[in-house]
Design a protein around this motif. Structure first.
Motif, short mmCIF file in Angstrom:
data_model
loop_
_atom_site.label_atom_id
_atom_site.label_comp_id
_atom_site.label_asym_id
_atom_site.label_seq_id
_atom_site.Cartn_x
_atom_site.Cartn_y
_atom_site.Cartn_z
N SER A 1 0.85 -1.20 0.00
CA SER A 1 0.00 0.00 0.00
C SER A 1 0.88 1.25 0.00
O SER A 1 2.09 1.18 0.24
N GLU A 2 0.27 2.38 -0.25
CA GLU A 2 1.04 3.64 -0.27
C GLU A 2 1.64 3.94 1.09
O GLU A 2 2.79 4.39 1.19
N ASP A 3 0.89 3.68 2.16
CA ASP A 3 1.41 3.92 3.51
C ASP A 3 2.61 3.02 3.81
O ASP A 3 3.61 3.47 4.36
N LEU A 4 2.53 1.76 3.41
CA LEU A 4 3.64 0.84 3.65
C LEU A 4 4.86 1.25 2.84
O LEU A 4 5.99 1.16 3.32
N GLN A 5 4.65 1.73 1.62
CA GLN A 5 5.77 2.20 0.80
C GLN A 5 6.45 3.42 1.43
O GLN A 5 7.68 3.50 1.48
N LYS A 6 5.66 4.35 1.96
CA LYS A 6 6.22 5.54 2.60
C LYS A 6 7.04 5.18 3.84
O LYS A 6 8.15 5.68 4.04
N VAL A 7 6.48 4.31 4.66
CA VAL A 7 7.18 3.89 5.88
C VAL A 7 8.46 3.13 5.53
O VAL A 7 9.50 3.34 6.15
N SER A 8 8.39 2.28 4.53
CA SER A 8 9.56 1.51 4.12
C SER A 8 10.67 2.43 3.61
O SER A 8 11.84 2.24 3.95
N GLN A 9 10.32 3.42 2.81
CA GLN A 9 11.32 4.37 2.32
C GLN A 9 11.93 5.17 3.47
O GLN A 9 13.13 5.43 3.49
N PHE A 10 11.12 5.54 4.43
CA PHE A 10 11.62 6.25 5.61
C PHE A 10 12.62 5.39 6.37
O PHE A 10 13.70 5.85 6.75
N CYS A 11 12.28 4.11 6.58
CA CYS A 11 13.17 3.21 7.31
C CYS A 11 14.47 2.98 6.54
O CYS A 11 15.55 2.94 7.14
N ILE A 12 14.39 2.81 5.24
CA ILE A 12 15.58 2.59 4.43
C ILE A 12 16.48 3.82 4.47
O ILE A 12 17.71 3.71 4.55
N HIS A 13 15.87 5.00 4.46
CA HIS A 13 16.65 6.24 4.49
C HIS A 13 17.52 6.34 5.74
O HIS A 13 18.64 6.83 5.69
N TYR A 14 17.01 5.88 6.87
CA TYR A 14 17.74 5.99 8.14
C TYR A 14 18.38 4.68 8.59
O TYR A 14 18.85 4.58 9.72
N MET A 15 18.42 3.68 7.73
CA MET A 15 18.95 2.38 8.11
C MET A 15 20.43 2.42 8.50
O MET A 15 20.86 1.69 9.38
N ALA A 16 21.21 3.29 7.86
CA ALA A 16 22.64 3.35 8.16
C ALA A 16 22.89 3.70 9.63
O ALA A 16 23.87 3.23 10.22
N ILE A 17 22.02 4.47 10.22
CA ILE A 17 22.17 4.85 11.64
C ILE A 17 22.12 3.61 12.54
O ILE A 17 22.79 3.54 13.56
N LEU A 18 21.35 2.61 12.14
CA LEU A 18 21.20 1.41 12.94
C LEU A 18 22.47 0.55 12.97
O LEU A 18 22.64 -0.27 13.86
N PHE A 19 23.37 0.75 12.00
CA PHE A 19 24.60 -0.04 11.96
C PHE A 19 25.72 0.57 12.79
O PHE A 19 26.73 -0.08 13.04
N ILE A 20 25.57 1.80 13.23
CA ILE A 20 26.62 2.45 14.01
C ILE A 20 26.91 1.72 15.31
O ILE A 20 28.07 1.46 15.62
N PRO A 21 25.91 1.36 16.12
CA PRO A 21 26.23 0.63 17.37
C PRO A 21 26.96 -0.68 17.13
O PRO A 21 27.89 -1.02 17.85
N ALA A 22 26.57 -1.42 16.11
CA ALA A 22 27.24 -2.69 15.82
C ALA A 22 28.68 -2.45 15.37
O ALA A 22 29.59 -3.20 15.73
N SER A 23 28.90 -1.41 14.61
CA SER A 23 30.25 -1.09 14.15
C SER A 23 31.15 -0.70 15.31
O SER A 23 32.32 -1.09 15.37
#
Length: 116
Positions: free
Chosen positions: A47-69
């Motif tokens: 759906s359009e809402d799921l696409q928007k949320v997914s793009q938002f999450c992908i945009h900020y995904m790099a931030i989630l790898f900082i603690p693991a790094s």
């Protein structure tokens, strides 16, 4: 957009529950993603809402790898003891996974063309 977040959270929770109940060797988040892909295939797309949320999450995904790094710097003794599995996973399993995924995608595309 709220419904998109709810859908993602729902599949995450269901995946975690299935992984825990059946003691699966894969993380619950991965099980949830597999279920989400199956659901999207059955439904015919996101759906359009799921696409928007997914793009938002992908945009900020790099931030989630900082603690693991950062955590890698504190695990030097573990890394020195487990260097062979890490090297094999990096230089053997990763390229193999890419090749297998590529062949699977080509198979799916050929199958889709035959159905059209």
């Amino acid at each position: 957009m709220l419904s998109g977040f709810v859908i993602l959270l729902l599949f995450t929770v269901v995946g975690e529950a299935i992984s825990a109940i059946f003691n699966l060797p894969i993380p619950g988040a991965v099980a949830g993603l597999i279920l989400l892909v199956i659901w999207l295939q059955i439904k015919g797309g996101a759906s359009e809402d799921l696409q928007k949320v997914s793009q938002f999450c992908i945009h900020y995904m790099a931030i989630l790898f900082i603690p693991a790094s950062v955590a890698v710097f504190f695990m030097t003794d573990l890394l020195s003891r487990q260097w062979l599995p890490l090297v094999l996973a990096t230089f053997v399993a990763t390229p193999l996974g890419i090749v297998i995924s590529g062949h699977f995608m080509q198979w799916l595309l050929r199958r889709r063309e035959k159905q059209s």
